[in-house]
Design an enzyme around this catalytic site. Structure first.
Site, PDB file in Angstrom:
ATOM      1  N   ARG A 189       1.036   1.299   8.551  1.00 36.73           N
ATOM      2  CA  ARG A 189       2.732   1.162   8.315  1.00 36.73           C
ATOM      3  C   ARG A 189       3.455   1.251   9.482  1.00 36.73           C
ATOM      4  NH1 ARG A 189       3.152  -0.314   2.731  1.00 36.73           N
ATOM      5  NH2 ARG A 189       1.339  -1.367   2.228  1.00 36.73           N
ATOM      6  N   ASP A 191      -0.543  -8.458   5.473  1.00 35.74           N
ATOM      7  CA  ASP A 191      -0.797  -7.799   4.386  1.00 35.74           C
ATOM      8  C   ASP A 191      -2.209  -8.141   3.768  1.00 35.74           C
ATOM      9  OD1 ASP A 191       0.810  -6.294   2.452  1.00 35.74           O
ATOM     10  OD2 ASP A 191      -0.492  -7.265   1.214  1.00 35.74           O
TER      11      ASP A 191
HETATM   12  O1  CP3 Z   1      -0.073  -0.768   9.033  1.00 41.15           O
HETATM   13  C1  CP3 Z   1       0.569  -1.883   9.215  1.00 41.15           C
HETATM   14  O2  CP3 Z   1       1.873  -1.748   9.617  1.00 41.15           O
HETATM   15  C2  CP3 Z   1       0.221  -3.314   9.182  1.00 41.15           C
HETATM   16  C3  CP3 Z   1       0.731  -4.192   8.093  1.00 41.15           C
HETATM   17  C4  CP3 Z   1       0.172  -3.556   6.676  1.00 41.15           C
HETATM   18  C5  CP3 Z   1       0.985  -3.824   5.627  1.00 41.15           C
HETATM   19  N1  CP3 Z   1       0.275  -3.737   4.455  1.00 41.15           N
HETATM   20  C6  CP3 Z   1       2.503  -4.362   5.647  1.00 41.15           C
HETATM   21  C7  CP3 Z   1       3.189  -4.124   4.685  1.00 41.15           C
HETATM   22  C8  CP3 Z   1      -1.155  -3.456   6.506  1.00 41.15           C
HETATM   23  C9  CP3 Z   1      -2.390  -2.921   7.130  1.00 41.15           C
HETATM   24  C10 CP3 Z   1      -0.900  -3.372   4.845  1.00 41.15           C
HETATM   25  C11 CP3 Z   1      -2.162  -2.994   3.889  1.00 41.15           C
HETATM   26  C12 CP3 Z   1      -1.973  -3.043   2.414  1.00 41.15           C
HETATM   27  N2  CP3 Z   1      -1.185  -3.840   1.685  1.00 41.15           N
HETATM   28  C13 CP3 Z   1      -2.555  -2.017   1.834  1.00 41.15           C
HETATM   29  C14 CP3 Z   1      -3.641  -1.294   2.119  1.00 41.15           C
HETATM   30  C15 CP3 Z   1      -3.119   0.171   2.660  1.00 41.15           C
HETATM   31  C16 CP3 Z   1      -2.464   0.890   1.519  1.00 41.15           C
HETATM   32  O3  CP3 Z   1      -1.187   1.082   1.758  1.00 41.15           O
HETATM   33  O4  CP3 Z   1      -3.187   1.452   0.917  1.00 41.15           O
HETATM   34  C17 CP3 Z   1      -2.339  -2.275   0.347  1.00 41.15           C
HETATM   35  C18 CP3 Z   1      -2.856  -1.853  -0.842  1.00 41.15           C
HETATM   36  C19 CP3 Z   1      -1.282  -3.599   0.488  1.00 41.15           C
HETATM   37  C20 CP3 Z   1      -0.623  -4.202  -0.598  1.00 41.15           C
HETATM   38  C21 CP3 Z   1       1.019  -4.174  -0.679  1.00 41.15           C
HETATM   39  N3  CP3 Z   1       1.927  -4.557   0.383  1.00 41.15           N
HETATM   40  C22 CP3 Z   1       1.546  -3.168  -1.419  1.00 41.15           C
HETATM   41  C23 CP3 Z   1       1.235  -2.484  -2.737  1.00 41.15           C
HETATM   42  C24 CP3 Z   1       3.015  -3.645  -0.935  1.00 41.15           C
HETATM   43  C25 CP3 Z   1       4.295  -2.851  -1.811  1.00 41.15           C
HETATM   44  C26 CP3 Z   1       4.389  -1.511  -1.693  1.00 41.15           C
HETATM   45  C27 CP3 Z   1       5.374  -1.180  -0.504  1.00 41.15           C
HETATM   46  O5  CP3 Z   1       5.075  -0.256   0.494  1.00 41.15           O
HETATM   47  O6  CP3 Z   1       6.418  -1.795  -0.374  1.00 41.15           O
HETATM   48  C28 CP3 Z   1       3.082  -4.310   0.250  1.00 41.15           C
HETATM   49  C29 CP3 Z   1       4.202  -4.701   0.861  1.00 41.15           C
HETATM   50  C30 CP3 Z   1       4.211  -4.389   2.282  1.00 41.15           C
HETATM   51  N4  CP3 Z   1       3.124  -4.411   3.194  1.00 41.15           N
HETATM   52  C31 CP3 Z   1       5.289  -3.769   3.263  1.00 41.15           C
HETATM   53  C32 CP3 Z   1       4.757  -3.788   4.364  1.00 41.15           C
HETATM   54  C33 CP3 Z   1       5.455  -3.524   5.507  1.00 41.15           C
HETATM   55  C34 CP3 Z   1       6.777  -3.504   2.700  1.00 41.15           C
HETATM   56  C35 CP3 Z   1       7.361  -4.705   2.480  1.00 41.15           C
HETATM   57  C36 CP3 Z   1       8.700  -4.851   2.846  1.00 41.15           C
HETATM   58  O7  CP3 Z   1       8.962  -5.074   3.956  1.00 41.15           O
HETATM   59  O8  CP3 Z   1       9.493  -4.807   1.815  1.00 41.15           O
END
Ligand code: CP3
Length: 342
Positions: free
Chosen positions: A23, A73
């Site tokens: 992230r 994502d």
């Molecule tokens: O790592 C990176 O920077 C690359 C991009 C990336 C994102 N999500 C961007 C993101 C990666 C590799 C992920 C993986 C991801 N997404 C996982 C596996 C890793 C982990 O965290 O366990 C999972 C389970 C998801 C599903 C997901 N996406 C959730 C549950 C959420 C909401 C929770 C949160 O942190 O807001 C997201 C949103 C998300 N994915 C954001 C980002 C930058 C936040 C969105 C925003 O900008 O509002």
């Protein structure tokens, strides 16, 4: 000269570990928040290649990380398979659910994913053109079990209850969904590699809730199948696997799946992992993300501890999970300075 991360993934023990963060493009960075506002919402950001490439590059410009991870994502593939997907602000992802044979049959075939995911490949192409020469480009996907937990429940769940329930009440639908996601993931990651990804990572965020034979059947086996298929298509492609909270399941995971590197979360100590996991090859991890919020002496001490514990073998420095929105960007710099300058 070969990029540092590729050298570590090939098994080399380096004097200073290469570093990137899960992230690393995210809400703790003001420049990310600005680009996200420009995109309008999170999914539009993921599907607009110029903007997705821009946020991928932001932490590289600011910190000079050794790797960039594609901005996308793990849940985009659900949409590409025909599920509805949206993000509730402040809450997280929501999806239409797959709960029976009819729901599985209504999904699109794995080969149809490119219709939706083409912009992601375009982001990878832009990045492979624009990244600094020394920065490796990591593509990624969710592992089938983790993606299935969201497709079955329609949201994140604390214990993955709905997926476990389907696994026991309607085995055929459950395994059919795992197989479909596995096929789609091979196609998706292969396309990312063709577009320029040099490493791929599989995120199995909920692997820890699979126990015993289930861990073998639904964490190890789909991962092994994906890795074998990718390596057959792209010989020498390095793969990082992240079976989060696998605990003792980390032992032998690289050998069982063919992964070149196992990413470690914070449920294991670096000393334990050096002894039991790093003996089989490269590991990635595992500073607790909370230090990016709190900083100070503890950050420096724990960063040195992680570096020291893994100094006897191949290691890529990372956090044990994603950096959180309340992290201080200055603490990230302190971590990097500590890794690189001791
Ligand atoms: O790592 C990176 O920077 C690359 C991009 C990336 C994102 N999500 C961007 C993101 C990666 C590799 C992920 C993986 C991801 N997404 C996982 C596996 C890793 C982990 O965290 O366990 C999972 C389970 C998801 C599903 C997901 N996406 C959730 C549950 C959420 C909401 C929770 C949160 O942190 O807001 C997201 C949103 C998300 N994915 C954001 C980002 C930058 C936040 C969105 C925003 O900008 O509002």
């Amino acid at each position: 000269m070969t990029k540092l991360i590729l050298r570590a993934l090939a098994g080399e023990t380096l004097p200073t570990p290469p570093v990137w963060m899960m992230r690393q493009a995210g809400r703790y960075l003001p420049e990310y928040r600005a680009t996200r506002a420009q995109a309008g919402d999170f999914l539009s950001l993921c599907y607009t290649p110029d903007l997705a490439a821009e946020v991928t590059l932001q932490p590289i410009r600011r910190y000079g990380f050794d790797a960039a991870i594609l901005f996308a994502d793990i849940l985009l593939i659900c949409q590409a398979l025909g599920a509805d997907l949206w993000f509730e602000t402040g809450e997280g992802p929501r999806l239409s659910t797959v709960t029976d044979a009819a729901g599985l049959a209504a999904l699109k075939p794995a080969g149809a994913i490119h219709d939706t995911l083409a912009p992601v490949y375009e982001t990878v192409r832009i990045l492979s053109r624009d990244l600094p020469r020394e920065t490796a480009l990591i593509g990624f996907a969710g592992a089938p079990w983790t993606v299935a937990t969201y497709m079955i429940a329609g949201r994140g769940t604390p214990d993955q209850g709905p997926a476990h329930a389907l696994k026991s009440t309607d085995r055929a639908t459950f395994t059919g969904l795992i197989d479909l996601i596995t096929e789609a993931t091979i196609i998706y990651l292969s396309e990312q590699v063709k577009a320029g990804a040099e490493v791929v990572k599989l995120f199995d965020s909920w692997a820890g809730s699979l126990k015993g034979q289930d861990f073998t059947d639904f964490a190890v086996k789909p991962t092994a199948r994906i890795i074998a298929a990718l390596k057959a298509r792209h010989p020498g492609l390095p793969v990082i696997a992240f079976p989060r909270e696998a605990g003792p399941g980390y032992i032998g995971f690289a050998r069982a799946t063919g992964a070149d590197c196992v990413a470690l979360d914070n449920s294991v100590t670096p000393e334990w992992a050096a002894e039991h996991v790093q003996k089989d090859g490269c590991v990635q991890g595992n500073l607790a993300p909370g230090h990016m919020v709190t900083g100070g002496e503890a950050l420096v001490r724990e960063t040195r501890r992680v570096v020291q514990a893994f100094s006897g073998g191949p290691h890529i420095f990372n956090l044990g999970h994603g950096i959180t929105p309340d992290a201080d960007p200055a603490h990230v710099q302190l971590m990097i300075d500590t890794i690189r300058n001791g």
